[in-house]
Enzyme design. Structure first.
Site, PDB file in Angstrom:
ATOM      1  N   LYS A  36      60.358  17.770 -68.646  1.00 27.64           N
ATOM      2  CA  LYS A  36      60.538  18.128 -67.240  1.00 27.64           C
ATOM      3  C   LYS A  36      59.189  18.158 -66.510  1.00 27.64           C
ATOM      4  O   LYS A  36      59.031  17.615 -65.412  1.00 27.64           O
ATOM      5  CB  LYS A  36      61.243  19.493 -67.147  1.00 27.64           C
ATOM      6  CG  LYS A  36      61.298  20.093 -65.760  1.00 27.64           C
ATOM      7  CD  LYS A  36      62.080  19.245 -64.787  1.00 27.64           C
ATOM      8  CE  LYS A  36      61.888  19.721 -63.357  1.00 27.64           C
ATOM      9  NZ  LYS A  36      62.485  18.826 -62.375  1.00 27.64           N
ATOM     10  N   LYS A  80      53.092  24.976 -59.202  1.00 29.00           N
ATOM     11  CA  LYS A  80      53.376  25.613 -60.507  1.00 29.00           C
ATOM     12  C   LYS A  80      53.579  24.544 -61.578  1.00 29.00           C
ATOM     13  O   LYS A  80      52.996  24.595 -62.655  1.00 29.00           O
ATOM     14  CB  LYS A  80      54.637  26.479 -60.354  1.00 29.00           C
ATOM     15  CG  LYS A  80      55.122  27.122 -61.610  1.00 29.00           C
ATOM     16  CD  LYS A  80      56.550  26.856 -62.034  1.00 29.00           C
ATOM     17  CE  LYS A  80      57.602  26.316 -61.191  1.00 29.00           C
ATOM     18  NZ  LYS A  80      58.790  25.832 -61.851  1.00 29.00           N
TER      19      LYS A  80
END
Ligand code: NAP
Length: 290
Positions: free
Chosen positions: A169, A238
């Site tokens: 991911k 992030k």
């Protein structure tokens, strides 16, 4: 199935809604109560404590980041309350390190854990068309499959260790951020030479780069439209940081990642952290004096 769902943000609300539509019993919890109340009107059961969502067959978590997951799972007592028959499906985009830690912590309590982060923005989630990358024990993935099927178009099983899905991911988001930055710089180059960025990007996204990652961000970049945010820039930062962290851990330099980190920090310093991460385009324009 009896499914608990914690984290009803832009993604989680859409995913939980599809579980209700698929006929599952869905117990929902969110830090701020509004989204749970809304889903309760659509057939979910709103619970007062996150731990109350951890007693069924499957628990799905879709919280913002590592800190949120730690706060809810550990400090919030979810893991402690989880029944041994539960499979926890962690869909958040989190660090490889936390992916490993969660596998260990669940294992010590005899609770099954799989990482199952997703590709697709909230509109894709609403259509149950997410691409889900899953990793963990095969029997746990099999038990969670009906839940994954109700939220996504395909489950890509990548390995037996949950952290593997988290790494896949993170890598994908590093590539999307690179695509946004590439279009942002090119659009600024065009604008500086009096060329309409919209027409310019349309040529690329209709020919050389005719794929979703480019096509879905090009119009917003050309029109300088970054709200409402599909994916907040601060969450994009992030994920870039998570890629850099995973790179550090295995001595893998990521020069694009380092440049993206600085560009995203610049965007946040300009006050764009809550906007869509394609607001990176404004940083490229400012660098060009536009
Ligand atoms: P979001 O709309 O900002 O929602 C974040 C969720 O996390 C909310 O439910 C929020 O609760 C909760 N939360 C944040 N900090 C918390 C804390 N300390 N304690 C408890 N709950 C906390 O984010 P999102 O876009 O749905 O993203 C969720 C996850 O999916 C992220 O890991 C993101 O990277 C990933 N993701 C997003 C997309 C996308 O396009 N949006 C696509 C794929 C994956 P409140 O409502 O109370 O703030």
């Amino acid at each position: 199935m009896d499914v608990g769902f914690i984290g009803l943000g832009a993604m989680g609300s859409a995913m939980a809604r599809n579980l209700i539509k698929a006929g599952h019993t869905v117990r929902v919890w969110n830090r701020s109560p509004g989204p749970a109340e809304e889903l309760a009107r659509e057939g979910a059961v709103a619970v007062n404590r996150a731990a109350d969502a951890a007693h069924g067959d499957v628990l799905v978590s879709m919280l913002a980041d590592d800190a949120a997951l730690r706060a809810v799972l550990f400090a919030g007592g979810v893991l402690e309350a989880a029944s041994p028959s539960l499979v926890h499906v962690g869909c958040s985009s989190i660090s490889v390190a936390l992916g490993r830690e969660l596998a260990r912590a669940h294992g010590e309590r005899g609770v099954s854990y799989i990482s199952a982060p997703v590709f697709g923005r909230p509109d894709v989630a609403a259509q149950a068309k997410l691409n889900i990358v899953a990793a963990g024990a095969a029997d746990a993935i099999a038990r969670a499959q009906p839940v994954l099927d109700a939220m996504g178009q395909k489950t890509w099983v990548i390995g037996a260790e949950p952290y593997m899905a988290n790494l896949v991911k993170i890598g994908g988001n590093l590539m999307i951020a690179s695509a946004i930055e590439a279009m942002s710089e090119t659009a600024a180059l065009g604008a500086a030479h009096d060329i309409d960025p919209g027409k310019m990007l349309e040529i690329y996204t209709s020919s050389l780069f005719a794929c979703r990652a480019y096509q879905s961000y090009a119009p917003g970049i050309a029109e300088r439209r970054f709200e409402p945010a599909g994916f907040k820039l601060k969450l994009g930062l992030k994920d870039v940081r998570l890629a850099l962290e995973a790179g550090d851990a295995a001595s893998v330099p990521l020069p694009f990642g380092s440049a993206l980190r600085d560009a995203m920090l610049t965007a946040i310093a300009f006050g764009d952290g809550e906007k869509d991460w394609s607001a990176l385009a404004e940083v490229a324009r400012k660098r060009a004096g536009l």
